[in-house]
Enzyme design. Structure first.
Site, PDB file in Angstrom:
ATOM      1  N   SER A  70       0.843  -1.195   0.000  1.00  0.00           N
ATOM      2  CA  SER A  70       0.000   0.000   0.000  1.00  0.00           C
ATOM      3  C   SER A  70       0.876   1.242   0.000  1.00  0.00           C
ATOM      4  O   SER A  70       2.071   1.175   0.322  1.00  0.00           O
ATOM      5  CB  SER A  70      -0.940   0.022   1.209  1.00  0.00           C
ATOM      6  OG  SER A  70      -0.230   0.284   2.399  1.00  0.00           O
ATOM      7  N   CYS A  71       0.266   2.364  -0.383  1.00  0.00           N
ATOM      8  CA  CYS A  71       0.979   3.642  -0.400  1.00  0.00           C
ATOM      9  C   CYS A  71      -0.053   4.749  -0.250  1.00  0.00           C
ATOM     10  O   CYS A  71      -1.111   4.542   0.345  1.00  0.00           O
ATOM     11  CB  CYS A  71       1.813   3.783  -1.668  1.00  0.00           C
ATOM     12  SG  CYS A  71       0.839   3.828  -3.196  1.00  0.00           S
ATOM     13  N   ARG A  72       0.224   5.911  -0.808  1.00  0.00           N
ATOM     14  CA  ARG A  72      -0.704   7.038  -0.682  1.00  0.00           C
ATOM     15  C   ARG A  72      -1.898   6.894  -1.622  1.00  0.00           C
ATOM     16  O   ARG A  72      -3.036   7.026  -1.219  1.00  0.00           O
ATOM     17  CB  ARG A  72       0.028   8.354  -0.963  1.00  0.00           C
ATOM     18  CG  ARG A  72      -0.869   9.576  -0.865  1.00  0.00           C
ATOM     19  CD  ARG A  72      -0.082  10.870  -1.083  1.00  0.00           C
ATOM     20  NE  ARG A  72      -0.977  12.003  -1.085  1.00  0.00           N
ATOM     21  CZ  ARG A  72      -1.596  12.482  -2.157  1.00  0.00           C
ATOM     22  NH1 ARG A  72      -1.402  11.914  -3.336  1.00  0.00           N
ATOM     23  NH2 ARG A  72      -2.411  13.506  -2.066  1.00  0.00           N
TER      24      ARG A  72
END
Length: 112
Positions: A70-72
């Site tokens: 996951s990330c932004r």
């Protein structure tokens, strides 16, 4: 699975799928955002693994869980999956929309 624009293949998991997997213990969420981003806000239970220092050999062992990046917003997590695959790891899942979609769904976050 679909072609990953950064190489390899990718499976887009929804925030609902990831939240359910975190709750039932079937997902290990690996957040590839940078330390300053993680200090400001993070998904409870996510493991820090910044993309800027990404080393596929040092990825945490998910055991019997699915490792999900996951990330932004969902771009860096796809890059992480591509880098992992390029290093010979069969890791291709990411949380579509990242923490932005997580928050939009009304799911909780915490500070660093």
């Amino acid at each position: 699975m679909q072609p990953n624009p950064f190489g390899g293949v990718i499976e887009h998991l929804s925030v609902d799928q990831v939240k359910a997997g975190l709750e039932d213990g079937s997902i290990l969420l690996v957040d590839v955002r940078e330390p300053n981003e993680l200090a400001a806000e993070r998904i409870p239970g996510a493991v820090e693994f910044p993309l800027s220092t990404f080393d596929a050999a040092a990825l945490p062992d998910p055991g019997d869980k699915l490792l999900v990046f996951s990330c932004r917003s969902g771009q860096r997590s796809q890059k992480a999956a591509a880098a992992a695959q390029a290093s010979g790891h069969d890791l291709y899942r990411h949380m579509a929309g990242g923490i932005l979609a997580w928050k939009e769904a009304g799911f909780p976050t915490e500070q660093g």
